[in-house]
Structures are given as C-alpha cells and as structure tokens.
Design an enzyme around this catalytic site. Structure first.
Site, PDB file in Angstrom:
ATOM      1  N   CYS A   1      41.122  45.470  38.789  1.00 36.00           N
ATOM      2  CA  CYS A   1      40.944  45.353  40.109  1.00 36.00           C
ATOM      3  C   CYS A   1      39.886  43.982  40.260  1.00 36.00           C
ATOM      4  O   CYS A   1      38.846  44.721  39.547  1.00 36.00           O
ATOM      5  CB  CYS A   1      40.200  46.444  40.251  1.00 36.00           C
ATOM      6  SG  CYS A   1      40.644  48.127  40.695  1.00 36.00           S
ATOM      7  N   ASP A   2      40.110  43.740  41.598  1.00 35.47           N
ATOM      8  CA  ASP A   2      38.892  42.702  42.051  1.00 35.47           C
ATOM      9  C   ASP A   2      38.942  42.928  43.339  1.00 35.47           C
ATOM     10  O   ASP A   2      39.531  43.128  43.950  1.00 35.47           O
ATOM     11  CB  ASP A   2      39.118  41.529  40.973  1.00 35.47           C
ATOM     12  CG  ASP A   2      37.702  40.553  41.162  1.00 35.47           C
ATOM     13  OD1 ASP A   2      36.963  40.456  40.168  1.00 35.47           O
ATOM     14  OD2 ASP A   2      37.825  39.791  41.779  1.00 35.47           O
ATOM     15  N   SER A   3      37.473  42.511  43.928  1.00 36.35           N
ATOM     16  CA  SER A   3      37.638  42.256  44.984  1.00 36.35           C
ATOM     17  C   SER A   3      36.547  41.468  45.948  1.00 36.35           C
ATOM     18  O   SER A   3      35.965  41.126  45.067  1.00 36.35           O
ATOM     19  CB  SER A   3      36.321  43.357  45.142  1.00 36.35           C
ATOM     20  OG  SER A   3      37.138  45.142  45.631  1.00 36.35           O
TER      21      SER A   3
ATOM     22  N   GLY B   1      42.101  43.123  44.804  1.00 40.37           N
ATOM     23  CA  GLY B   1      43.222  43.116  43.676  1.00 40.37           C
ATOM     24  C   GLY B   1      43.520  43.857  43.161  1.00 40.37           C
ATOM     25  O   GLY B   1      42.244  44.595  41.993  1.00 40.37           O
TER      26      GLY B   1
ATOM     27  N   LYS C   1      42.358  40.107  34.033  1.00 40.42           N
ATOM     28  CA  LYS C   1      41.082  41.580  33.348  1.00 40.42           C
ATOM     29  C   LYS C   1      41.401  42.804  32.755  1.00 40.42           C
ATOM     30  O   LYS C   1      41.351  42.859  31.646  1.00 40.42           O
ATOM     31  CB  LYS C   1      39.962  42.452  34.333  1.00 40.42           C
ATOM     32  CG  LYS C   1      39.138  41.582  35.632  1.00 40.42           C
ATOM     33  CD  LYS C   1      38.556  42.270  36.446  1.00 40.42           C
ATOM     34  CE  LYS C   1      37.493  41.320  36.995  1.00 40.42           C
ATOM     35  NZ  LYS C   1      36.689  42.451  37.695  1.00 40.42           N
TER      36      LYS C   1
END
Length: 217
Positions: A82-84, A119, A65
């Site tokens: 960010c990523d979850s 992340g 991203k």
C-alpha cells in the site's frame, strides 16, 4: 485455518485497521526507494510524451513494495502493498519528512479540500496457486477520498507539527490520530484515508478467488 497474509508496509495505522477487521498479517517492510522510483517513472512517462497520472503514483509504489517483498522472501502468502499520497492543486504530496515542509503544507491545506489516494497491490504468491497457474496472480487499484481540512491558525499548525506525527504520514495528516480534530469531513472511504481501504481490499481479494473472511484466524 486462515489464508496466509503478509502486509508489505511499516504503517502502524494500516496494521491497526486490518487487526480491527480480524486480520493479523505478518509484516515485512520493503526496501523500495520511493523517490527514486517515482522520479524514474515520471521521466519514462515524459520520454514517451505522456504524464504519469496522479492516482497511479501511489499504486506504482504499492506494487513496487509488494514486488520487492515477494522477490526477496518468496513468501507462501498473499502479499499486500500500500501507499498513500494527497492530491492538492493538481500536485501529489507524499510524506513531508521535515517540520518546515509540514508547516508549509498545512498553510496551503488549511480551510481547503484535497484528495487522498491510497494505492493497493495484491500478489497471491501462495505456492499452491503458483503450482496450478505457473505464476503469481496480481490485483490492484487505487482508493480516492475527498478530504476537507479545518481552517487552522498558525499556532495550531505549529503545535500539530511539533508532535512529529505529520512528518511521516502522507499529506502531513492523519484522520485516526492526532490530526483527527483538523479534518472536518471526508467524502468516500474512511479506511482509505487511514491507509488501507477494507472495501477495496475485499473486492481485490475476490478477484483472486479469496473471500475477506478467509484472512481471519
């Protein structure tokens, strides 16, 4: 004057978390095809005889991203991606997208414990930094927090899913929204479960020579 800061995420929870810490980022949503990216990364790992680690998967998306926004816009800013994802029974779970999958997820999660991995990838793309170093500088890591879920009834699950909230959030739950009553405890960073770990963000920024307070106006 604050250091220019860009959030490469559409998440209102991440934006609200940053604002609560005094940071008002510019928001630019990336065009990353998350499913395709993960499928390709898993296939590449399998071809190499390895397995893509669960906690590395949200970081991979976070980095993609941030990379996408930098490549398209070349912003004179620090960019955060960010990523979850939720880890349950050794599997990684992203957004369910459909009510049927969300209900199935909650029936598997209720009364149990999972690990929420978020992340974080930071690219310092400020033109002054690039002029002095010859390239953008990068830092990243994953925040992992144990989450304990309440033992919901079928009626509670269906009522929660009917709100629509679980469909578009990692693991089909929030801790800071309508899902709050259904999380009985966490072990680790609350903000990481919301989607952006402020303590981790501070550490990553410092590794790039930036103090967190420099992001505040």
């Amino acid at each position: 004057m604050a250091v220019p800061f860009l959030l490469a995420s559409r998440s209102p929870a991440r934006l609200a978390t940053l604002r609560s810490a005094g940071v008002e980022p510019r928001v630019e949503v990336s065009g990353v095809d998350e499913d395709a990216l993960l499928d390709a990364a898993r296939a590449a790992a399998a071809a190499a005889g390895t397995v893509l680690a669960l906690r590395d998967q949200p970081y991979l998306l976070a980095r993609a991203k941030a990379d996408d926004v930098v490549a398209r816009l070349d912003p004179d800013a620090i960019v955060l991606g960010c990523d979850s994802m939720l880890e349950l029974d050794g599997e990684i779970l992203g957004k369910p997208h459909s009510p049927e999958i969300a209900i199935e997820r909650w029936r598997a999660m209720r009364g149990r414990t999972g690990v929420l991995h978020s992340g974080h990838a930071i690219i310092d793309n400020r033109h002054g930094v690039r002029a002095s170093t010859g390239a953008a500088t990068i830092a990243g890591d994953t925040s992992s927090t144990v989450v304990h879920f309440a033992d919901l009834t079928d009626d509670e699950i269906e009522a929660y899913v009917a709100t629509g909230e679980p469909l578009h959030v990692a693991g089909a739950f929030t801790v800071d929204g309508l899902g709050g009553p259904y999380v009985t405890a966490i072990e680790g960073d609350y903000h990481g479960v919301v989607g952006v770990s402020l303590p981790l963000l501070r550490v990553l920024l410092r590794s790039l020579g930036v103090d967190f307070h420099e992001l505040r106006a």
